[in-house]
Design an enzyme around this catalytic site. Sequence first.
Site, PDB file in Angstrom:
ATOM      1  N   HIS A  30       1.044  -1.362  -0.057  1.00  0.00           N
ATOM      2  CA  HIS A  30      -0.118   0.002  -0.054  1.00  0.00           C
ATOM      3  C   HIS A  30       0.669   1.347   0.023  1.00  0.00           C
ATOM      4  O   HIS A  30       1.443   1.785   0.969  1.00  0.00           O
ATOM      5  CB  HIS A  30      -0.924  -0.009   1.254  1.00  0.00           C
ATOM      6  CG  HIS A  30      -2.257   1.022   1.136  1.00  0.00           C
ATOM      7  ND1 HIS A  30      -3.289   0.590   1.193  1.00  0.00           N
ATOM      8  CD2 HIS A  30      -2.029   2.515   1.047  1.00  0.00           C
ATOM      9  CE1 HIS A  30      -4.349   1.536   1.400  1.00  0.00           C
ATOM     10  NE2 HIS A  30      -3.190   2.705   0.957  1.00  0.00           N
ATOM     11  N   HIS A  32       1.275   5.022  -2.379  1.00  0.00           N
ATOM     12  CA  HIS A  32       0.650   5.827  -3.385  1.00  0.00           C
ATOM     13  C   HIS A  32       1.755   6.408  -4.134  1.00  0.00           C
ATOM     14  O   HIS A  32       2.701   7.188  -3.554  1.00  0.00           O
ATOM     15  CB  HIS A  32      -0.294   6.886  -2.724  1.00  0.00           C
ATOM     16  CG  HIS A  32      -1.553   6.288  -2.147  1.00  0.00           C
ATOM     17  ND1 HIS A  32      -2.771   6.236  -2.788  1.00  0.00           N
ATOM     18  CD2 HIS A  32      -1.736   5.761  -0.892  1.00  0.00           C
ATOM     19  CE1 HIS A  32      -3.848   5.718  -2.023  1.00  0.00           C
ATOM     20  NE2 HIS A  32      -3.241   5.474  -0.869  1.00  0.00           N
ATOM     21  N   ASP A  34       1.678   9.209  -5.863  1.00  0.00           N
ATOM     22  CA  ASP A  34       1.464  10.640  -5.838  1.00  0.00           C
ATOM     23  C   ASP A  34       1.993  10.964  -4.145  1.00  0.00           C
ATOM     24  O   ASP A  34       2.035  12.219  -3.764  1.00  0.00           O
ATOM     25  CB  ASP A  34       0.196  11.412  -6.168  1.00  0.00           C
ATOM     26  CG  ASP A  34      -0.873  10.611  -5.490  1.00  0.00           C
ATOM     27  OD1 ASP A  34      -0.979   9.344  -5.285  1.00  0.00           O
ATOM     28  OD2 ASP A  34      -1.923  11.365  -5.159  1.00  0.00           O
ATOM     29  N   GLY A 191      -9.952   8.056  -2.124  1.00  0.00           N
ATOM     30  CA  GLY A 191     -10.737   9.273  -1.838  1.00  0.00           C
ATOM     31  C   GLY A 191     -11.640   9.318  -0.622  1.00  0.00           C
ATOM     32  O   GLY A 191     -11.672   8.314   0.267  1.00  0.00           O
ATOM     33  N   HIS A 218      -9.677   0.873  -0.252  1.00  0.00           N
ATOM     34  CA  HIS A 218      -9.455   1.617   1.025  1.00  0.00           C
ATOM     35  C   HIS A 218     -10.854   1.521   1.906  1.00  0.00           C
ATOM     36  O   HIS A 218     -11.913   1.556   1.271  1.00  0.00           O
ATOM     37  CB  HIS A 218      -9.617   3.003   0.933  1.00  0.00           C
ATOM     38  CG  HIS A 218      -7.938   3.616   0.316  1.00  0.00           C
ATOM     39  ND1 HIS A 218      -7.394   3.374  -0.981  1.00  0.00           N
ATOM     40  CD2 HIS A 218      -7.040   4.143   1.276  1.00  0.00           C
ATOM     41  CE1 HIS A 218      -6.258   3.800  -0.888  1.00  0.00           C
ATOM     42  NE2 HIS A 218      -5.940   4.172   0.201  1.00  0.00           N
ATOM     43  N   GLU A 221     -10.708   2.950   7.417  1.00  0.00           N
ATOM     44  CA  GLU A 221      -9.740   4.134   7.765  1.00  0.00           C
ATOM     45  C   GLU A 221     -10.376   5.265   8.131  1.00  0.00           C
ATOM     46  O   GLU A 221     -10.286   5.686   9.294  1.00  0.00           O
ATOM     47  CB  GLU A 221      -8.753   4.414   6.559  1.00  0.00           C
ATOM     48  CG  GLU A 221      -7.678   5.422   6.768  1.00  0.00           C
ATOM     49  CD  GLU A 221      -7.138   5.850   5.397  1.00  0.00           C
ATOM     50  OE1 GLU A 221      -7.635   5.805   4.391  1.00  0.00           O
ATOM     51  OE2 GLU A 221      -5.955   6.484   5.478  1.00  0.00           O
ATOM     52  N   ASP A 318       2.022   3.816   2.981  1.00  0.00           N
ATOM     53  CA  ASP A 318       0.691   4.841   2.398  1.00  0.00           C
ATOM     54  C   ASP A 318       1.437   5.970   1.821  1.00  0.00           C
ATOM     55  O   ASP A 318       1.388   5.862   0.578  1.00  0.00           O
ATOM     56  CB  ASP A 318      -0.250   5.274   3.614  1.00  0.00           C
ATOM     57  CG  ASP A 318      -1.549   5.465   2.979  1.00  0.00           C
ATOM     58  OD1 ASP A 318      -1.939   5.283   2.014  1.00  0.00           O
ATOM     59  OD2 ASP A 318      -2.086   6.281   3.820  1.00  0.00           O
TER      60      ASP A 318
END
Length: 376
Positions: A30, A32, A34, A191, A218, A221, A318
């Site tokens: 996991h 990302h 970006d 998102g 996701h 969380e 993350d």
Amino acid sequence: MARPQKSPSTRREAHVGGVPIRSLPKVSLHDHLDGGVRASTVFELAGEAGISLPVQSARELGEWFAEQAASDSLVDYLKTFELTVSVMQSADALTRIAREFVEDLANDGVVYGEVRWAPEQHTDAGLTLEDAVQAVQDGIDEAEEASDASGRSIRVNQILSALRQGDRSYEIAQLALDFRDEGVVGFDLAGPEDGFPPSRHRDALDLLAGEFFPVTLHAGEAAGPDSIRGALLDGRALRLGHGVRIAEDLEQVETEGDEVHVRFGDLARWVRDREVALELSPTSNLGTGAIAAWGDRIEDHPFDLLYQLGFCVTVNTDNRLMSRTTLTREIARLVEAFDYDIDDVLQFQLNAAAATFLPVEQREELIDLITDGFDR
Ligand SMILES: [Zn+2]
């Protein structure tokens, strides 16, 4: 080429059982794209594109990302992603950032990773979705090839995320299927979790299920057990993006002495017994308030409770840039908080290897590679 940013973990090498954690073979599930850009690269690309920055140097920019992310303000936190995404709008930038992303993982001892990102956020300057995925794949391919030459081999695949608040999930699911044998191994919804359940994306999720394409969502969380229920029922998710709030479906019942018994809800029992991997990300989970019900220190994270109860826990980063972290550092924080030994760390890596979206033959090879690496 810009030099890799110095991460906190490389300043003072973290060990477990006398072995540097960085040297151990690790799996990242996991992570990302970006959220894992080098600050120096954002600084350089923003300069080239004429994007104004809140600071004067790459070093200050690294600090700015961490401060904004730790500010308790969702608006400030989202600004950090607006900035990284704004410099990721050309094929060249995506290729470079994907290449550096994989280089940084390899330098951290990661031997296999799954990088997730949302192609729909990278078409502002005219890139097609297909071109964007290909550009990222080109960067991954370049870095993998270089890693073989350097003796620190790494393999990385893509997970395509669709935005929960958006309406392009069917297109993104189709895109993932189009690149199925070309480097894309999974689908994700990212998102705002609260208010945007997987059932909003039923067409996309049905399409993927009908094609037997792996999904991780996701869930658990920013929202609780109901969101996890939706990910499993509507999303048919094989893993949970964080999933940490599954612990809300556990009831701790105190008995005699200091012996603690735990009563499982049906959902928690399912997630544990079916070995649905939890993509836990300690530093991020603290920062986003995902574990606020348990406390605000790393020692309060239900990671250890879930591990002791037999859940399939995995360790993740993350967003390495915003959390100023690496996989080594996340493991080091857990080792320190819960007094884990090298066998515990091995177990987390074996859990992650088994939960990858690789075919079973490659998962077995990965498990052998990790076991051998820990034995040495
Ligand atoms: Zn995430």
